[in-house]
Design a protein around this motif. Structure first.
Motif, PDB file in Angstrom:
ATOM      1  N   LEU A 178      57.990  28.775  42.880  1.00 35.62           N
ATOM      2  CA  LEU A 178      57.277  28.933  44.146  1.00 35.62           C
ATOM      3  C   LEU A 178      57.747  30.221  44.815  1.00 35.62           C
ATOM      4  CD1 LEU A 178      55.367  27.489  46.286  1.00 35.62           C
ATOM      5  CD2 LEU A 178      57.497  26.860  47.439  1.00 35.62           C
ATOM      6  N   THR A 179      56.810  31.109  45.094  1.00 39.94           N
ATOM      7  CA  THR A 179      57.109  32.312  45.867  1.00 39.94           C
ATOM      8  C   THR A 179      56.560  32.098  47.266  1.00 39.94           C
ATOM      9  OG1 THR A 179      56.948  33.702  43.893  1.00 39.94           O
ATOM     10  CG2 THR A 179      56.862  34.809  46.024  1.00 39.94           C
ATOM     11  N   ARG A 180      57.458  31.984  48.224  1.00 40.40           N
ATOM     12  CA  ARG A 180      57.034  31.724  49.597  1.00 40.40           C
ATOM     13  C   ARG A 180      56.466  32.988  50.237  1.00 40.40           C
ATOM     14  NH1 ARG A 180      59.910  26.911  52.616  1.00 40.40           N
ATOM     15  NH2 ARG A 180      60.733  25.709  50.878  1.00 40.40           N
ATOM     16  N   ARG A 181      55.737  32.774  51.307  1.00 38.56           N
ATOM     17  CA  ARG A 181      55.154  33.895  52.042  1.00 38.56           C
ATOM     18  C   ARG A 181      56.229  34.885  52.475  1.00 38.56           C
ATOM     19  NH1 ARG A 181      52.031  32.035  57.237  1.00 38.56           N
ATOM     20  NH2 ARG A 181      54.162  31.400  57.723  1.00 38.56           N
ATOM     21  N   HIS A 196      51.835  30.679  50.229  1.00 42.60           N
ATOM     22  CA  HIS A 196      52.754  30.576  49.099  1.00 42.60           C
ATOM     23  C   HIS A 196      51.971  30.635  47.778  1.00 42.60           C
ATOM     24  CE1 HIS A 196      55.250  29.409  52.351  1.00 42.60           C
ATOM     25  NE2 HIS A 196      54.976  28.117  52.332  1.00 42.60           N
ATOM     26  N   TYR A 243      49.803  24.339  50.245  1.00 39.21           N
ATOM     27  CA  TYR A 243      50.709  25.480  50.105  1.00 39.21           C
ATOM     28  C   TYR A 243      49.997  26.827  50.040  1.00 39.21           C
ATOM     29  CZ  TYR A 243      49.753  26.025  45.058  1.00 39.21           C
ATOM     30  OH  TYR A 243      49.166  26.267  43.850  1.00 39.21           O
TER      31      TYR A 243
END
Length: 243
Positions: free
Chosen positions: A156-159, A136, A131
């Motif tokens: 979770l902070t995604r791109r 992320h 990840y």
């Protein structure tokens, strides 16, 4: 010398509260990835075909979903000669709803192209596999008890900037629940709670054969997988916009 040690102590004291949640998150993610088959097996997975039933608010429909690495995805819901289909071909998305008497596809762009009405990701590989390389970030958010299981919540902070919270069983590492904004445009970004269960091994990777998404305790979508197949041949034309 004392000043340097004191400065190092201050820096360590300042960074530690931020470092620990990220480090703890890494440990949780590693346990989860191992539970679902390990990074090596996911890297070897090039296609995944699933079929079963969708339950939309009490109405059941059969479905077939096709995923091909890295980011081709399609699902189709046929019933009584009509169907709903949505896909992403790696560059653009489209959908067609014959239940509404549509005869030509609607093209999708931007976030809409990735936003599947069945809440699936277009990427075949599990989001937590490698990840960090994907851009992320993950930190421990809180602990909770879900369906009798002690769970660790990971934010979770995604791109892309999207933020989702995942809860993993402390004992097994399995994903138990996810809280995230709905991908279905009709739900207008409502926060969905999705419960995952009935994990089964499919040629080296493990996936949940049942998921239940709800909003304010109201059932939105229940997915029951009857059959799953890994690395079956899928032609790229399966994902292309129909003429």
């Amino acid at each position: 010398m004392r000043k340097k040690k004191y400065l190092a102590f201050l820096i360590f004291t300042f960074i530690l509260p931020y470092y620990l949640p990220a480090q703890q998150a890494d440990d949780v993610v590693k346990k989860y990835v191992a539970y679902i088959g390990g990074e090596k097996n996911w890297k070897k997975t090039k296609t995944l075909t699933t079929s079963g039933k969708y339950n939309y608010g009490g109405m059941e429909f059969p479905f077939t979903a096709y995923a091909k690495a890295p980011n081709r995805y399609k699902f189709i819901v046929p019933l009584e000669g009509k169907y709903y289909a949505q896909a992403f071909d790696g560059e653009k998305g489209w959908k067609i709803d014959a239940f509404k008497n549509e005869t030509s596809p609607t093209m999708l762009s931007g976030k809409d192209a990735y936003s599947m009405a069945n809440e699936a990701d277009v990427e075949l590989e599990d989001v937590f596999v490698d990840y960090k390389r994907k851009g992320h970030t993950a930190v421990v958010e809180r602990k909770d008890t879900i369906n009798g299981k002690n769970c660790i919540g990971i934010k979770l902070t995604r791109r892309s900037g999207d933020i989702q919270t995942y809860f993993f069983d402390e004992v097994t590492g399995a994903l138990v629940m996810k809280i995230a904004a709905s991908k279905n445009a009709e739900l207008q970004g409502s926060l969905l709670t999705t419960l995952y269960s009935d994990y089964r091994d499919v040629d080296g990777i493990k996936i949940p054969f049942k998921s239940v998404s709800s909003f304010n305790d109201q059932l939105i979508l229940e997915i029951t997988v009857d059959k799953a197949e890994v690395n079956a041949a899928i032609d790229d034309k399966e994902f292309r916009t129909p003429n």
